[in-house]
Scaffold this motif. Structure first.
Motif, mmCIF file in Angstrom:
data_model
loop_
_atom_site.group_PDB
_atom_site.id
_atom_site.type_symbol
_atom_site.label_atom_id
_atom_site.label_comp_id
_atom_site.label_asym_id
_atom_site.label_seq_id
_atom_site.Cartn_x
_atom_site.Cartn_y
_atom_site.Cartn_z
ATOM 1 N N ARG A 32 0.651 -1.282 0.136
ATOM 2 C CA ARG A 32 -0.213 0.084 -0.026
ATOM 3 C C ARG A 32 0.801 1.359 0.080
ATOM 4 N N PHE A 33 1.863 1.233 0.915
ATOM 5 C CA PHE A 33 2.716 2.296 0.910
ATOM 6 C C PHE A 33 3.967 2.546 0.147
ATOM 7 N N GLU A 34 4.087 1.483 -0.654
ATOM 8 C CA GLU A 34 5.367 1.185 -1.593
ATOM 9 C C GLU A 34 5.737 2.311 -2.353
ATOM 10 N N TYR A 35 4.932 2.871 -3.089
ATOM 11 C CA TYR A 35 4.979 3.939 -4.323
ATOM 12 C C TYR A 35 5.401 5.275 -3.592
ATOM 13 N N ILE A 36 4.478 5.468 -2.559
ATOM 14 C CA ILE A 36 4.979 6.882 -2.003
ATOM 15 C C ILE A 36 6.142 6.838 -1.256
ATOM 16 N N LEU A 40 9.424 9.210 -2.401
ATOM 17 C CA LEU A 40 10.085 10.237 -1.158
ATOM 18 C C LEU A 40 11.370 10.056 -1.303
ATOM 19 N N ARG A 41 11.967 8.805 -1.131
ATOM 20 C CA ARG A 41 13.386 8.739 -1.240
ATOM 21 C C ARG A 41 14.241 9.200 -2.372
ATOM 22 N N LEU A 42 13.281 9.241 -3.551
ATOM 23 C CA LEU A 42 14.095 10.010 -4.805
ATOM 24 C C LEU A 42 14.264 11.462 -4.818
ATOM 25 N N ILE A 43 13.423 12.144 -3.626
ATOM 26 C CA ILE A 43 13.409 13.436 -3.733
ATOM 27 C C ILE A 43 14.685 13.898 -2.954
#
Length: 177
Positions: A32-36, A40-43
């Motif tokens: 469920r939270f994998e995409y976000i 986030l970790r790419l920002i």
């Protein structure tokens, strides 16, 4: 123990359902939270990351159930305390160290949304000491034993804890079904 769950954004202070450690574990371990979390970790910019988390991440207030998010709206303390470690050089080493400490009963432990921190949910006896007393005592212990600072925000009973994706989230075996 049950605690309040909130849908994003963090400005939403009206709780959704009350959930359990097992519910939180399943949400963090599931997709469920994998995409976000990956986004986030790419920002790269700190402020942009902060705004992204605030806008997109659901969160829990592990220390209790609330009619609204805020210490004065506490309905019932859960007997849980969230300890947050930010900008940790080796997250896996810290995770192993804390799990093997033995002084505290870890209920749940997971890597923070940013990927460079750790969230540690421990059981406390709220009938013996206050939430703040427990927080201060554990923070002092961690500093003295491991020379590691705990994020001071955990002293607030209604502290929002963002829920990320962590396939290696730890749950106390007593909750496994």
């Amino acid at each position: 123990p049950r605690f309040s769950y909130f849908s994003a954004p963090v400005s939403n202070i009206t709780p959704g359902p009350e959930i359990t450690i097992l519910d939180a574990y399943k949400g963090i371990k599931g997709k469920r939270f994998e995409y976000i979390t990956r986004e986030l970790r790419l920002i790269t910019g700190i402020e942009h990351r902060r705004k992204y988390k605030a806008k997109y991440f659901n969160y829990a207030c592990f220390s209790g159930t609330f009619s609204k998010r805020g210490d004065k709206f506490l309905k019932k303390h859960s007997g849980l305390l969230t300890l947050d470690f930010d900008h940790v050089p080796n997250v896996l080493e810290l995770k192993s160290t804390l799990l093997n400490d033995g002084l505290f009963e870890t209920q749940l432990m997971f890597v923070s949304p940013s990927g460079d921190g750790l969230k540690w949910i421990v059981a406390i006896d709220i009938n013996r000491y206050t939430h703040l007393d427990w927080f201060n005592s554990i923070a002092r212990y961690i500093m003295m034993k491991y020379n590691l600072e705990v994020d001071k925000s955990g002293k607030d009973i209604s502290r929002a804890c963002f829920l990320p994706y962590d396939p290696d989230v730890y749950i106390n075996p007593k909750y496994r079904v």
